[in-house]
Each structure stands twice: as C-alpha cells, then as structure tokens.
Write a protein that holds these residues in place. Structure first.
Motif, mmCIF file in Angstrom:
data_model
loop_
_atom_site.group_PDB
_atom_site.id
_atom_site.type_symbol
_atom_site.label_atom_id
_atom_site.label_comp_id
_atom_site.label_asym_id
_atom_site.label_seq_id
_atom_site.Cartn_x
_atom_site.Cartn_y
_atom_site.Cartn_z
ATOM 1 N N TYR B 218 0.809 -1.218 0.000
ATOM 2 C CA TYR B 218 0.000 0.000 0.000
ATOM 3 C C TYR B 218 0.847 1.275 0.000
ATOM 4 C CZ TYR B 218 -3.720 -3.244 1.233
ATOM 5 O OH TYR B 218 -4.607 -4.283 1.224
ATOM 6 N N PHE B 220 0.619 5.335 1.185
ATOM 7 C CA PHE B 220 -0.116 6.256 2.050
ATOM 8 C C PHE B 220 0.297 7.675 1.653
ATOM 9 C CE2 PHE B 220 0.338 2.228 4.156
ATOM 10 C CZ PHE B 220 -0.862 2.020 4.802
ATOM 11 N N TRP B 235 -9.987 6.750 2.230
ATOM 12 C CA TRP B 235 -9.459 8.113 2.388
ATOM 13 C C TRP B 235 -10.197 8.844 3.503
ATOM 14 C CZ3 TRP B 235 -12.645 6.718 -1.652
ATOM 15 C CH2 TRP B 235 -13.871 7.386 -1.722
ATOM 16 N N ARG B 243 -6.099 12.325 3.065
ATOM 17 C CA ARG B 243 -5.107 11.266 3.321
ATOM 18 C C ARG B 243 -5.667 10.006 2.676
ATOM 19 N NH1 ARG B 243 -5.541 11.417 9.349
ATOM 20 N NH2 ARG B 243 -3.951 9.811 9.499
ATOM 21 N N VAL B 245 -5.159 5.936 1.202
ATOM 22 C CA VAL B 245 -4.409 4.676 1.154
ATOM 23 C C VAL B 245 -4.847 3.947 -0.115
ATOM 24 C CG1 VAL B 245 -6.051 3.615 2.783
ATOM 25 C CG2 VAL B 245 -3.921 2.466 2.301
ATOM 26 N N ASP B 257 0.989 5.112 7.293
ATOM 27 C CA ASP B 257 0.193 6.017 8.127
ATOM 28 C C ASP B 257 -0.699 5.100 8.986
ATOM 29 O OD1 ASP B 257 -1.776 7.645 9.191
ATOM 30 O OD2 ASP B 257 -1.862 8.955 7.432
ATOM 31 N N LEU B 261 -4.356 3.556 8.301
ATOM 32 C CA LEU B 261 -4.443 2.106 8.085
ATOM 33 C C LEU B 261 -5.455 1.488 9.046
ATOM 34 C CD1 LEU B 261 -3.122 -0.568 6.824
ATOM 35 C CD2 LEU B 261 -1.767 -0.610 8.891
#
Lengths: 261, 273
Positions: B218, B220, B235, B243, B245, B257, B261
């Motif tokens: 993933y 971030f 998000w 933010r 992912v 992050d 997560l």
C-alpha cells in the motif's frame, strides 16, 4: 522435568515462593507481630491489674481472645487477591497452585500459631513482671501465678480442640475468600456468621425434636462423658473441626486452581 | 508458540467476546495487537497468560494449556498489565524476592536495561513515578528471558525520550526464541519495532500482515483532491486535503500512516487475514 509430581510440587520452587512471600510481605507480618505483642501485653496487664490473685483462668480468658485473632489472621491469607492487579501478579508467579496453597498454610496457620504461642508466653511473663512492679510501687499485695503452658493444659479441658476449632474457622475463611473477588474477607466473615446462624437454628430444631424439655431458642446438649474422659460435646466439636479441615483444603486448592481475573 | 483454534470466550453471562477465534504466531517476532476499546485485546492477552479460562476451543502457548498454570509454563511467560501495583520496597529487595522464581533471569541484562532507563537497584519502588515503574517492569520482563512477553499498553505513562528508549531497548534485548505481543492504542510508539500487526474487532481477527508487507502493498499519501485516486482503498479528509491509502504501484515505498491504516481496517476497507 514435567512429571505430574514436579508440576505440583518441587521443594526448591516452593522455597523460592516462600522466600518471595516473606520478603514481599515482611513489613506487614512485622506490623502484625508487633501489634499482637502490644495488644496481648496490654490485655494481660489490664486483666492482672484488676485482680489480687491472678490465676490460670485469667490467662485462659486472654488466650481465648487471642485465638480468635489468630483465626482472623489465618482467614486473611491470600492477600494479593484483594486487588485485581495483584491477583494477576500472584497467579502468574511461577509456582503450582498446590505450592501456593502450601506456602499460605505454612505462613498463616503453622507459623502464625507458633508465633502466637511465643508472643503469648513473652507477653504473659512481661505483663506479670510489670504488674508486680506496679503493685510493689503502690505497696499493694497481689499474687500473680507464673504462666506456664501446662496450666492451660490442666485447666482448659482440651486446648487442642479449641485450637483446632479456631484454625478450622481460619481455614474456613481462608477457603471462602477464594470464592469472592471484591471485599472477599468481609464477605467471608459474613458467610461465616450466616453459616454459624444456620447451624445454630438447625441445632435448636433438633433439640426441640428430640428433647421435649428444650425451651425457646436454646440448644439442649446432653453432657454424657465417654470412656476416655471426654464429654460428648467435645468429641462432636473435634469431629466438626476435622471435617472443616478436611473439606477446606481441597476446596481452597480447587478454587485457587480455577481462579480467574 | 501460540496456537489458538476456534476459541470461544465470554465473561459470565455476557455475549461472547471471542467466538470461533483462531490465531497462530511463531516465535522470534514482535507483534502489535491493535483494536478499538473493548475489542478484546487485553482479554486475549489474559487468555494467553492463563488468567482466564476459555469456554471452548483449543489454546496452546509454548505447548501448554495456559489455564492449567503449569509452573514450567509460567516460568516462560511474563505479562505487563496496563494497570499494575508494585510493593512498597526497594528494587533490590523486589529482585531478591522474585528473581529466584525465574530460572532464566539474566542479571547482566537487567543492569544493562537499568542503565538505559536510568534506574538504580537502590531506588524505592513507591518513590518512582508511574513511568519509571513501568520502565522497571519492562526491564524486569526483558531480563526474565521469558519466551513469551505480553505487554499491555507498554508505552502508556512513558515520556517522549523514554518511548524512544523503549524501542531501542526492545530491539536490542529480544532474541529469536522469544515472542513479544504488544497490545496498544499508541501504534506510533511501537511502529518501528513491530514485525507484524494484527487487528481484532468484535472478537474477530480482521487484519494481519507483516509490517514490511503493508509498506510494499500500500501507499499512504496526502493529496489535494481525489480526482487521481480512483484506486484509493480508503481516504479521510485532512487540513491538507485528503489522506489516502491505495494499492502500491511499486514505484515508491511510502511510510505507513498507522492511523489511516487502522481506520481503513476497522471500516472493513482492507482485508489481509
């Protein structure tokens, strides 16, 4: 080593546990010993000051009250179970439930009784010496018999039975507190009183059933003397105390083994 | 090391906290156990330590059934609970009382950790602050050389320098024969030392992966708008935009992050059991 015997008991491990308990609780034990010493001394001194001829019966009375204290001390075993955090620490100590039970019995019953006998002996002599010194200073004439354990043996019918009963009550409290999580000691004492109350009512019922002369809320006790010089009631108390001893041990072990947070 | 199969556990008559729960973890790792409040993290640690008895299922730790509390098992398990109480005595006295019960206790290791944590054996336990007491327990746990260390919120109460010291000491003290399970809300305090992360929610394992694997799988990022993020898994809006992912394209490896997560996992947007 993972044999069933090693899992349940290993001398070195048990001694380590004993060492750990004595070190962790040394302050508490010392305070209790000191408290017992002072209270015993004062109680004996007070009782001696009020009588001009102090005999064995005076010693016996104070001794009996002291035994009640000893019973409560035995019932206050497993101190870590007073709080959840210390319960977890205690349960996770690397020793078996049997070893933990054995360590508590040794400290609270065996060592507790021995210390009690020693403290009472010192207190009795010290109180006698003090009381005689005070009487001499006040120009009073008093007679205080010198304390010997043989005088308890002679005058109190069966001190062993009484000790057994007291320790049986201690064991009863000891085992009972493992049933409760919060305020275990208070609840155990309450259950003890309730049990005693129920037993008393049962005895009253039996007395009314079998002895028509029984009046009110009284227990009728026939005072037969057996061949060995013991009264029937003494044998009954002895058997009851033995029953409590025999049931309290396995009960305490089972509850300790199954104890959770 | 830890093998849990179809475990069921409930407190009294309350609904089951764990129902058909399974988990296997091998030694030589530091595993972070995450979850919301009441998810069952502490209960799981207690079950592994033998402080609670499961109603059903198979639970083995180091080959032992924890609840039998076999002394050989207890010698190899050390748990630091979130709340604890220490006796009123000196550290030296405490060590004399407790260390004989732990066969593998390493006094030299203890001295080393004490030095890092600035603790002295002459200190009185009750005169230490909460954070210092926690550091003492951590030092004791590490020196015990137990195969399984169960740490419940170990960084609670530690100041910022101590948290960094904690990470340093943990990494330097754990051997390949040991397993450390850390239950925490403060993921950032332990993110750099975790080998694996497991997330539980409502008594179920909803996510488990290697930290290295998460970083590879993933990305971030913080973006201004979501127009170029059609592949975003999850998000959240932030003062800087969003933010996000999303699956890694393999071009770059971003840092993890953890908060994002965790929220993504809890909202069932990620699944890596």
């Amino acid at each position: 080593m993972n044999t069933p015997l090693h899992r349940s008991y290993h001398t070195k491990r048990w001694l380590g546990l004993l060492n750990s308990d004595l070190r962790l609780n040394s302050k508490r034990y010392l305070i209790i010993l000191l408290g017992a010493f002072v209270v015993g001394y004062l109680a004996l001194l007070m009782s001696m000051r009020s009588i001009t001829h102090y005999e064995s019966s005076g010693y016996i009375t104070v001794f009996m009250f002291g035994l009640i204290g000893l019973g409560f001390f035995a019932g206050s075993a497993f101190q870590p179970f007073n709080h959840q955090t210390t319960t977890a620490d205690y349960l996770l100590l690397p020793a078996s439930s049997f070893e933990k039970l054995l360590a508590q019995i040794l400290i609270y019953v065996v060592l507790g009784s021995l210390c009690y006998l020693l403290i009472f002996w010192i207190d009795a002599h010290l109180a006698r010496w003090t009381a005689l010194a005070i009487a001499a200073a006040q120009s009073k004439e008093v007679v205080i018999d010198l304390f010997r354990y043989a005088m308890l043996w002679k005058d109190m019918a069966l001190p062993l039975i009484i000790w057994m009963v007291v320790i049986a009550i201690g064991f009863y409290l000891f085992a009972l507190r493992l049933f409760f999580k919060r305020y275990a000691f208070v609840k155990s004492v309450l259950v003890l009183f309730c049990t005693f109350g129920l037993w008393y009512c049962f005895m009253v019922g039996l007395s009314h059933l079998f002895f028509s002369e029984t009046e009110g809320f009284m227990i009728h006790i026939p005072d037969y003397k057996t061949g060995n010089g013991l009264y029937l009631v003494e044998i009954y108390v002895f058997v009851m105390a033995c029953c409590v001893w025999l049931t309290a041990f396995p009960l305490a072990y089972y509850k300790l083994k199954e104890k959770t947070l | 090391m830890i093998d849990i199969q179809h475990l069921t556990f409930h407190y009294g008559k309350r609904p089951a906290l764990f129902d058909d729960f399974s988990l296997s973890i091998e030694q030589g790792k530091i595993v972070g156990l995450l979850g919301k409040n009441g998810a069952g993290k502490t209960t799981l640690l207690r079950l592994m330590a033998g402080l609670l008895k499961p109603q059903q299922g198979w639970l083995r730790v180091n080959g032992y059934q924890p609840f039998t509390r076999n002394p050989n098992f207890l010698e190899d398990v050390y748990m630091i609970p979130e709340t604890f109480s220490l006796p009123s005595m000196s550290i030296a006295g405490y060590l004399k009382a407790i260390t004989p019960l732990y066969r593998s206790f390493d006094r030299e290791k203890l001295e080393t950790v004490f030095e890092s944590f600035e603790l002295k054996t002459g200190d009185h336990l009750h005169r230490l602050s909460h954070g210092q007491q926690k550091k003492f327990l951590i030092a004791f746990a590490l020196a015990s050389n137990c195969k399984l260390l169960l740490l419940d919120e170990p960084t609670n109460g530690l100041d910022i320098p101590s948290k960094s010291l904690f990470r340093k000491v943990m990494v330097g003290s754990i051997s390949d024969e040991q397993l450390v399970l850390i239950s925490t809300h403060q993921v950032k305090d332990v993110d750099s030392i975790m080998d694996e992360v497991a997330v539980i929610d409502h008594g179920k394992m909803i996510f488990r992966d290697h930290c290295a694997g998460i970083g590879q799988k993933y990305e971030f990022e913080t973006v201004l708008d979501l127009s170029h993020c059609s592949d975003a898994v999850y998000w959240e809006s932030s003062p800087m935009g969003y933010r996000v992912v999303r699956p890694s394209k393999g071009e770059k490896e971003t840092g993890i992050d953890w908060e994002l997560l965790f929220n993504a996992i809890i909202n069932h947007k990620m699944d890596a059991k």
